[in-house]
Write a protein that holds these residues in place. Structure first.
Motif, PDB file in Angstrom:
ATOM      1  N   VAL A 286       0.846  -1.196   0.000  1.00  0.00           N
ATOM      2  CA  VAL A 286       0.000   0.000   0.000  1.00  0.00           C
ATOM      3  C   VAL A 286       0.881   1.245   0.000  1.00  0.00           C
ATOM      4  O   VAL A 286       2.059   1.198   0.381  1.00  0.00           O
ATOM      5  N   ASN A 287       0.310   2.352  -0.412  1.00  0.00           N
ATOM      6  CA  ASN A 287       1.038   3.624  -0.451  1.00  0.00           C
ATOM      7  C   ASN A 287       0.949   4.323   0.907  1.00  0.00           C
ATOM      8  O   ASN A 287      -0.056   4.223   1.616  1.00  0.00           O
ATOM      9  N   ALA A 288       1.997   5.043   1.263  1.00  0.00           N
ATOM     10  CA  ALA A 288       1.958   5.864   2.465  1.00  0.00           C
ATOM     11  C   ALA A 288       1.000   7.038   2.239  1.00  0.00           C
ATOM     12  O   ALA A 288       0.959   7.615   1.149  1.00  0.00           O
ATOM     13  N   VAL A 289       0.225   7.385   3.247  1.00  0.00           N
ATOM     14  CA  VAL A 289      -0.673   8.539   3.186  1.00  0.00           C
ATOM     15  C   VAL A 289      -0.653   9.254   4.532  1.00  0.00           C
ATOM     16  O   VAL A 289      -0.375   8.648   5.564  1.00  0.00           O
ATOM     17  N   ASN A 290      -0.945  10.531   4.522  1.00  0.00           N
ATOM     18  CA  ASN A 290      -1.050  11.297   5.760  1.00  0.00           C
ATOM     19  C   ASN A 290      -2.510  11.376   6.199  1.00  0.00           C
ATOM     20  O   ASN A 290      -3.413  11.489   5.359  1.00  0.00           O
ATOM     21  N   VAL A 291      -2.734  11.316   7.495  1.00  0.00           N
ATOM     22  CA  VAL A 291      -4.089  11.277   8.042  1.00  0.00           C
ATOM     23  C   VAL A 291      -4.209  12.295   9.178  1.00  0.00           C
ATOM     24  O   VAL A 291      -3.345  12.372  10.049  1.00  0.00           O
ATOM     25  N   THR A 292      -5.292  13.075   9.151  1.00  0.00           N
ATOM     26  CA  THR A 292      -5.628  13.977  10.256  1.00  0.00           C
ATOM     27  C   THR A 292      -7.048  13.672  10.709  1.00  0.00           C
ATOM     28  O   THR A 292      -7.983  13.699   9.892  1.00  0.00           O
ATOM     29  N   THR A 293      -7.210  13.345  11.979  1.00  0.00           N
ATOM     30  CA  THR A 293      -8.554  13.047  12.481  1.00  0.00           C
ATOM     31  C   THR A 293      -9.342  14.334  12.659  1.00  0.00           C
ATOM     32  O   THR A 293      -8.800  15.363  13.054  1.00  0.00           O
ATOM     33  N   GLU A 294     -10.634  14.271  12.346  1.00  0.00           N
ATOM     34  CA  GLU A 294     -11.516  15.433  12.431  1.00  0.00           C
ATOM     35  C   GLU A 294     -12.928  14.969  12.772  1.00  0.00           C
ATOM     36  O   GLU A 294     -13.280  13.808  12.538  1.00  0.00           O
ATOM     37  N   PRO A 295     -13.750  15.866  13.308  1.00  0.00           N
ATOM     38  CA  PRO A 295     -15.168  15.525  13.466  1.00  0.00           C
ATOM     39  C   PRO A 295     -15.787  15.177  12.114  1.00  0.00           C
ATOM     40  O   PRO A 295     -15.303  15.619  11.062  1.00  0.00           O
ATOM     41  N   PHE A 296     -16.864  14.409  12.136  1.00  0.00           N
ATOM     42  CA  PHE A 296     -17.561  14.036  10.907  1.00  0.00           C
ATOM     43  C   PHE A 296     -17.952  15.293  10.128  1.00  0.00           C
ATOM     44  O   PHE A 296     -18.361  16.286  10.738  1.00  0.00           O
ATOM     45  N   PRO A 297     -17.751  15.309   8.805  1.00  0.00           N
ATOM     46  CA  PRO A 297     -17.463  14.186   7.911  1.00  0.00           C
ATOM     47  C   PRO A 297     -15.973  13.932   7.664  1.00  0.00           C
ATOM     48  O   PRO A 297     -15.625  13.289   6.666  1.00  0.00           O
ATOM     49  N   GLY A 298     -15.110  14.413   8.538  1.00  0.00           N
ATOM     50  CA  GLY A 298     -13.683  14.163   8.384  1.00  0.00           C
ATOM     51  C   GLY A 298     -13.295  12.743   8.775  1.00  0.00           C
ATOM     52  O   GLY A 298     -14.145  11.905   9.096  1.00  0.00           O
ATOM     53  N   PHE A 299     -11.996  12.471   8.780  1.00  0.00           N
ATOM     54  CA  PHE A 299     -11.494  11.134   9.098  1.00  0.00           C
ATOM     55  C   PHE A 299     -11.776  10.836  10.576  1.00  0.00           C
ATOM     56  O   PHE A 299     -11.392  11.612  11.456  1.00  0.00           O
ATOM     57  N   PRO A 300     -12.418   9.717  10.897  1.00  0.00           N
ATOM     58  CA  PRO A 300     -12.832   9.448  12.279  1.00  0.00           C
ATOM     59  C   PRO A 300     -11.660   9.117  13.205  1.00  0.00           C
ATOM     60  O   PRO A 300     -10.777   8.318  12.844  1.00  0.00           O
ATOM     61  N   THR A 301     -11.658   9.709  14.377  1.00  0.00           N
ATOM     62  CA  THR A 301     -10.646   9.351  15.375  1.00  0.00           C
ATOM     63  C   THR A 301     -10.738   7.878  15.747  1.00  0.00           C
ATOM     64  O   THR A 301      -9.730   7.252  16.072  1.00  0.00           O
TER      65      THR A 301
ATOM     66  N   ARG B 180      -4.171   9.208  22.317  1.00  0.00           N
ATOM     67  CA  ARG B 180      -4.721   8.111  21.544  1.00  0.00           C
ATOM     68  C   ARG B 180      -3.688   7.434  20.653  1.00  0.00           C
ATOM     69  O   ARG B 180      -4.015   6.929  19.578  1.00  0.00           O
ATOM     70  N   PHE B 181      -2.446   7.380  21.090  1.00  0.00           N
ATOM     71  CA  PHE B 181      -1.414   6.627  20.374  1.00  0.00           C
ATOM     72  C   PHE B 181      -0.855   5.510  21.254  1.00  0.00           C
ATOM     73  O   PHE B 181       0.289   5.082  21.073  1.00  0.00           O
TER      74      PHE B 181
ATOM     75  N   ARG C 250     -10.280   0.704  20.424  1.00  0.00           N
ATOM     76  CA  ARG C 250      -9.816   0.747  19.033  1.00  0.00           C
ATOM     77  C   ARG C 250      -8.365   0.289  18.921  1.00  0.00           C
ATOM     78  O   ARG C 250      -7.969  -0.280  17.893  1.00  0.00           O
ATOM     79  N   ALA C 251      -7.563   0.533  19.946  1.00  0.00           N
ATOM     80  CA  ALA C 251      -6.195   0.024  19.936  1.00  0.00           C
ATOM     81  C   ALA C 251      -6.187  -1.498  19.847  1.00  0.00           C
ATOM     82  O   ALA C 251      -5.346  -2.090  19.159  1.00  0.00           O
ATOM     83  N   SER C 252      -7.117  -2.132  20.548  1.00  0.00           N
ATOM     84  CA  SER C 252      -7.139  -3.598  20.565  1.00  0.00           C
ATOM     85  C   SER C 252      -7.368  -4.160  19.168  1.00  0.00           C
ATOM     86  O   SER C 252      -6.703  -5.122  18.755  1.00  0.00           O
ATOM     87  N   VAL C 253      -8.293  -3.570  18.414  1.00  0.00           N
ATOM     88  CA  VAL C 253      -8.561  -4.128  17.091  1.00  0.00           C
ATOM     89  C   VAL C 253      -7.461  -3.752  16.106  1.00  0.00           C
ATOM     90  O   VAL C 253      -7.235  -4.462  15.118  1.00  0.00           O
ATOM     91  N   SER C 254      -6.726  -2.662  16.360  1.00  0.00           N
ATOM     92  CA  SER C 254      -5.590  -2.341  15.494  1.00  0.00           C
ATOM     93  C   SER C 254      -4.525  -3.431  15.599  1.00  0.00           C
ATOM     94  O   SER C 254      -3.870  -3.776  14.610  1.00  0.00           O
ATOM     95  N   LEU C 255      -4.364  -3.991  16.798  1.00  0.00           N
ATOM     96  CA  LEU C 255      -3.403  -5.078  16.988  1.00  0.00           C
ATOM     97  C   LEU C 255      -3.873  -6.352  16.303  1.00  0.00           C
ATOM     98  O   LEU C 255      -3.062  -7.117  15.769  1.00  0.00           O
ATOM     99  N   ILE C 256      -5.184  -6.583  16.290  1.00  0.00           N
ATOM    100  CA  ILE C 256      -5.734  -7.732  15.564  1.00  0.00           C
ATOM    101  C   ILE C 256      -5.434  -7.604  14.080  1.00  0.00           C
ATOM    102  O   ILE C 256      -4.985  -8.552  13.421  1.00  0.00           O
ATOM    103  N   LEU C 257      -5.674  -6.414  13.525  1.00  0.00           N
ATOM    104  CA  LEU C 257      -5.415  -6.192  12.097  1.00  0.00           C
ATOM    105  C   LEU C 257      -3.937  -6.393  11.768  1.00  0.00           C
ATOM    106  O   LEU C 257      -3.590  -7.036  10.775  1.00  0.00           O
ATOM    107  N   ALA C 258      -3.064  -5.815  12.588  1.00  0.00           N
ATOM    108  CA  ALA C 258      -1.633  -5.975  12.355  1.00  0.00           C
ATOM    109  C   ALA C 258      -1.234  -7.444  12.408  1.00  0.00           C
ATOM    110  O   ALA C 258      -0.422  -7.917  11.595  1.00  0.00           O
TER     111      ALA C 258
END
Length: 423
Positions: free
Chosen positions: A293-308, A335-336, A375-383
């Protein structure tokens, strides 16, 4: 304590049904407190957070009956006999504070413990308090509890502007305003689909609401609300999470019930990263194009932006991207916490305040890791699904708050995943 064991490196192919939205359901359930007639929710998710909200409502005197394997919730608040939301229940979950507005509006008083939930940063109640005070409520904080009282004639409509477009504050004020005398206008209101879903349910109950999905909500108060039946909207966070599964492993997965308008900004980032998202008659079909996959930059924002709530999962994907990505977290300051655990799996991540710099590696390695929040827990599942070897994820009780039957859903698509019961 349960753990989940994953043997990674397998492409995922198949279909995954997406459940009703946890965050929507947790706002819809307290709406029963606004009426003495029954409220029935269909498409309810089967999660531990729903169980916690059920316990809270029952402690206040509401009746909550689960039917159809928990996917239908039949509720009635005709005989409320308690106005105190106790710490022992409220501490388990942030959304417990959503009983404050409805109880204040219907009963004229409420005592609600300050809430708990995931340790992802400060989430103060000041916006909730200021909004309800604008409606005429008197609120004092004593011994860890909010003591709220409406004026003798009940809450009164008012105009207000939220300092931040808080979802929880918008929901609490919206519910309270449905029974306030006169007109309430909420400016800089949250625009999330969960707000739209709540407004639609309240309208079925007889509320007069305009503007949901925009930054201005107008509510004309009514004397009482009646019963209704309402389906819970699709969970956009579960949808986004499962869209990332074939993105990180390869393969093609169709997310049943998914709608692009729920995850538009997220889907745009997936497209930039090299992930194809196709609308189908049954949902969204997701597949990764050839190569990394390509690297992309992400900024979280309230809807309709990228969800935290999808930031951690997106970070897992970018750990294997070609290049360097920067993720900026603007909603919560802590949240990191998943970053150190992903690093244990070979990820290259540097965190500086609200920014995380992720330099992709060709392959993650399986390792024992620990979930720190939902959400951290499911990020570890995905990884782990993409990692080489075995990963053991502990403290998965966090996971059960937001994802129903995750092992079965991923396993049906070919993932080698199993839950190991703790002692």
């Amino acid at each position: 304590m349960d753990s989940i064991v994953i043997h990674g490196g397998t492409e995922l192919n198949g279909e995954i049904p997406i459940a009703g939205a946890k965050n929507a359901c947790l706002a819809l359930m307290p709406a029963t407190l606004l009426s003495d007639e029954p409220l029935t929710l269909t498409n309810a998710p089967r999660l531990s957070d729903i169980k916690t909200m059920t316990e809270l409502l029952q402690s206040l005197g509401a009746e909550v009956t689960k039917m159809q394997d928990g996917q239908v919730l039949a509720m009635s608040s005709h005989d409320l006999d308690n106005h105190v939301a106790d710490y022992d229940i409220v501490r388990k979950m942030r959304a417990s504070n959503l009983v404050l507005g409805p109880m204040l509006a219907r009963l004229g008083h409420a005592v609600v413990s300050l809430p708990g939930g995931c340790a992802i940063g400060a989430r103060p109640m000041d916006l909730h308090i200021h909004g309800l005070e604008a409606l005429g409520a008197e609120i004092d904080l004593r011994d860890g509890y909010l003591h709220a009282k409406a004026p003798a004639g009940g809450l009164k409509g008012a105009q207000m502007e939220l300092r931040f477009a808080s979802v929880g504050a918008t929901e609490n004020i919206l519910m309270a305003a449905t029974l306030a005398k006169g007109t309430t206008v909420i400016k800089n209101a949250a625009r999330e689909p969960e707000i739209v879903d709540l407004a639609q349910c309240l309208r079925k109950m007889g509320a007069q609401i305009e503007g949901e999905g925009t930054s201005t909500l107008t509510i004309q108060g009514v004397d009482s609300l009646h019963g209704a039946t309402h389906p819970v909207v699709t969970d956009r966070i579960e949808l986004g999470t499962y869209m990332l599964a074939p993105a990180i492993t390869g393969g093609t997965v169709e997310c049943l019930g998914g709608k692009l308008d729920l995850v538009a900004s997220f889907a745009e980032k997936l497209h930039d990263a090299g992930i194809d998202v196709e609308e189908t008659a049954r949902g969204l079909k997701v597949s990764r194009r050839n190569g990394r996959v390509n690297a992309v930059n992400v900024t979280t924002e309230p809807f309709p932006g990228f969800p935290t709530d999808l930031q951690a999962q997106m970070m897992a994907l970018l750990c294997t991207a070609d290049g360097t990505s920067v993720l900026e977290e603007t909603i919560f300051e802590n949240r990191f916490m998943h970053a150190p655990e992903l690093t244990r799996m070979g990820a290259n991540i540097e965190v500086h305040g609200g920014h995380a710099t992720v330099t992709g590696v060709k392959r993650l390695k399986g390792a024992p890791v620990m979930a720190t929040d939902l959400r951290a827990s499911v990020s570890l599942i995905l990884a782990a699904l993409a990692a080489e070897g075995e990963t053991v994820v502990s403290r998965v009780y966090h996971l059960d708050r937001g994802y129903e039957r995750l092992e079965q859903k991923l396993g049906a698509c070919g993932a080698r995943i199993e839950r190991v019961k703790g002692a």
